[in-house]
Write a protein that holds these residues in place. Structure first.
Motif, PDB file in Angstrom:
ATOM      1  N   ALA A   5     -46.300  -4.947  -7.165  1.00 42.05           N
ATOM      2  CA  ALA A   5     -45.939  -6.210  -7.813  1.00 42.05           C
ATOM      3  C   ALA A   5     -44.436  -6.452  -7.740  1.00 42.05           C
ATOM      4  O   ALA A   5     -43.989  -7.556  -7.404  1.00 42.05           O
ATOM      5  N   VAL A   6     -43.653  -5.434  -8.036  1.00 43.73           N
ATOM      6  CA  VAL A   6     -42.190  -5.578  -8.027  1.00 43.73           C
ATOM      7  C   VAL A   6     -41.681  -5.838  -6.607  1.00 43.73           C
ATOM      8  O   VAL A   6     -40.863  -6.737  -6.382  1.00 43.73           O
ATOM      9  N   LEU A   7     -42.185  -5.061  -5.641  1.00 41.27           N
ATOM     10  CA  LEU A   7     -41.750  -5.274  -4.259  1.00 41.27           C
ATOM     11  C   LEU A   7     -42.132  -6.662  -3.755  1.00 41.27           C
ATOM     12  O   LEU A   7     -41.339  -7.335  -3.096  1.00 41.27           O
ATOM     13  N   THR A   8     -43.334  -7.084  -4.077  1.00 36.80           N
ATOM     14  CA  THR A   8     -43.783  -8.392  -3.625  1.00 36.80           C
ATOM     15  C   THR A   8     -42.999  -9.506  -4.308  1.00 36.80           C
ATOM     16  O   THR A   8     -42.722 -10.541  -3.699  1.00 36.80           O
ATOM     17  N   PHE A   9     -42.626  -9.304  -5.554  1.00 38.38           N
ATOM     18  CA  PHE A   9     -41.792 -10.305  -6.232  1.00 38.38           C
ATOM     19  C   PHE A   9     -40.432 -10.413  -5.543  1.00 38.38           C
ATOM     20  O   PHE A   9     -39.894 -11.518  -5.382  1.00 38.38           O
ATOM     21  N   ALA A  10     -39.880  -9.279  -5.111  1.00 35.36           N
ATOM     22  CA  ALA A  10     -38.602  -9.312  -4.387  1.00 35.36           C
ATOM     23  C   ALA A  10     -38.753 -10.084  -3.076  1.00 35.36           C
ATOM     24  O   ALA A  10     -37.867 -10.868  -2.704  1.00 35.36           O
ATOM     25  N   VAL A  11     -39.877  -9.891  -2.390  1.00 33.16           N
ATOM     26  CA  VAL A  11     -40.125 -10.628  -1.150  1.00 33.16           C
ATOM     27  C   VAL A  11     -40.301 -12.120  -1.455  1.00 33.16           C
ATOM     28  O   VAL A  11     -39.869 -12.979  -0.682  1.00 33.16           O
ATOM     29  N   PHE A  12     -40.913 -12.433  -2.589  1.00 36.47           N
ATOM     30  CA  PHE A  12     -41.049 -13.829  -3.028  1.00 36.47           C
ATOM     31  C   PHE A  12     -39.667 -14.471  -3.176  1.00 36.47           C
ATOM     32  O   PHE A  12     -39.419 -15.568  -2.664  1.00 36.47           O
ATOM     33  N   VAL A  13     -38.765 -13.798  -3.857  1.00 29.54           N
ATOM     34  CA  VAL A  13     -37.414 -14.331  -4.049  1.00 29.54           C
ATOM     35  C   VAL A  13     -36.725 -14.506  -2.692  1.00 29.54           C
ATOM     36  O   VAL A  13     -36.108 -15.543  -2.430  1.00 29.54           O
ATOM     37  N   GLY A  15     -38.099 -15.147   0.013  1.00 22.67           N
ATOM     38  CA  GLY A  15     -38.746 -16.255   0.694  1.00 22.67           C
ATOM     39  C   GLY A  15     -37.990 -17.561   0.542  1.00 22.67           C
ATOM     40  O   GLY A  15     -38.006 -18.408   1.451  1.00 22.67           O
ATOM     41  N   PHE A  16     -37.304 -17.747  -0.570  1.00 22.69           N
ATOM     42  CA  PHE A  16     -36.525 -18.975  -0.753  1.00 22.69           C
ATOM     43  C   PHE A  16     -35.350 -19.039   0.223  1.00 22.69           C
ATOM     44  O   PHE A  16     -34.983 -20.109   0.690  1.00 22.69           O
ATOM     45  N   PHE A  17     -34.784 -17.881   0.543  1.00 23.94           N
ATOM     46  CA  PHE A  17     -33.717 -17.844   1.547  1.00 23.94           C
ATOM     47  C   PHE A  17     -34.279 -18.157   2.927  1.00 23.94           C
ATOM     48  O   PHE A  17     -33.640 -18.853   3.722  1.00 23.94           O
ATOM     49  N   GLY A  31     -42.970 -21.969   3.139  1.00 26.90           N
ATOM     50  CA  GLY A  31     -43.249 -22.257   1.730  1.00 26.90           C
ATOM     51  C   GLY A  31     -44.579 -21.684   1.293  1.00 26.90           C
ATOM     52  O   GLY A  31     -44.683 -21.059   0.231  1.00 26.90           O
ATOM     53  N   TRP A  32     -45.600 -21.875   2.110  1.00 32.74           N
ATOM     54  CA  TRP A  32     -46.931 -21.353   1.795  1.00 32.74           C
ATOM     55  C   TRP A  32     -46.882 -19.839   1.652  1.00 32.74           C
ATOM     56  O   TRP A  32     -47.441 -19.264   0.719  1.00 32.74           O
ATOM     57  N   ARG A  33     -46.188 -19.199   2.571  1.00 30.13           N
ATOM     58  CA  ARG A  33     -46.060 -17.737   2.534  1.00 30.13           C
ATOM     59  C   ARG A  33     -45.296 -17.295   1.287  1.00 30.13           C
ATOM     60  O   ARG A  33     -45.709 -16.362   0.595  1.00 30.13           O
ATOM     61  N   THR A  34     -44.201 -17.976   0.996  1.00 34.38           N
ATOM     62  CA  THR A  34     -43.385 -17.621  -0.164  1.00 34.38           C
ATOM     63  C   THR A  34     -44.185 -17.746  -1.460  1.00 34.38           C
ATOM     64  O   THR A  34     -44.177 -16.835  -2.295  1.00 34.38           O
ATOM     65  N   PHE A  35     -44.882 -18.846  -1.626  1.00 33.44           N
ATOM     66  CA  PHE A  35     -45.665 -19.032  -2.851  1.00 33.44           C
ATOM     67  C   PHE A  35     -46.821 -18.035  -2.918  1.00 33.44           C
ATOM     68  O   PHE A  35     -47.203 -17.592  -4.003  1.00 33.44           O
ATOM     69  N   GLY A  36     -47.351 -17.661  -1.774  1.00 31.79           N
ATOM     70  CA  GLY A  36     -48.397 -16.635  -1.729  1.00 31.79           C
ATOM     71  C   GLY A  36     -47.896 -15.288  -2.229  1.00 31.79           C
ATOM     72  O   GLY A  36     -48.616 -14.553  -2.892  1.00 31.79           O
ATOM     73  N   TYR A  37     -46.633 -14.971  -1.912  1.00 29.16           N
ATOM     74  CA  TYR A  37     -46.060 -13.715  -2.412  1.00 29.16           C
ATOM     75  C   TYR A  37     -46.039 -13.705  -3.940  1.00 29.16           C
ATOM     76  O   TYR A  37     -46.295 -12.671  -4.564  1.00 29.16           O
TER      77      TYR A  37
END
Length: 121
Positions: A5-13, A15-17, A31-37
């Protein structure tokens, strides 16, 4: 699952970059990938805190990550395939391990209890 969960949240953040650098033709995909994370991070967090009270979440994550692993391993000659060939099998295997260790299949008992007629008078 908390680690995933923590690693995926970091990848989510991150994703905005990636979205900020994406061209118009890649914006929807990024965007789809980022929101999926974010969704996967939340599902792993849910499993970390309530492993036997989330029917179908275990199985949905395992299906997705196994399918993504097979795809990534079949296209390792591409940049995204090579990157995902490392991360997706890791999260698939760690989720399967946790499913067994936590007896994740027992989450279905919750549904059976709720569906069973009440015997209280």
């Amino acid at each position: 699952m908390a680690f995933n969960a923590v690693l995926t949240f970091a990848v989510f953040v991150n994703g905005f970059f990636l979205m900020a650098d994406a061209g118009d033709d890649r914006m929807m995909v990024e965007g789809w990938r980022t929101f999926g994370y974010f969704v996967f991070s939340a599902m792993w967090a849910l499993l970390a805190f309530r492993p036997r009270q989330a029917p179908a979440v275990w199985e949905l994550i395992m299906f997705h990550k196994i399918a993504a692993s097979v795809l990534a391993l079949s296209i390792t000659h591409t940049t995204e395939g090579a990157q995902s060939a490392i991360s997706d099998p890791w999260v698939a295997l760690s989720t399967i391990f946790a499913y067994i260790a936590c007896r994740g299949w027992q989450s279905w008992r919750l549904l059976r209890r709720e569906a069973a007629p009440s015997t209280a008078a």
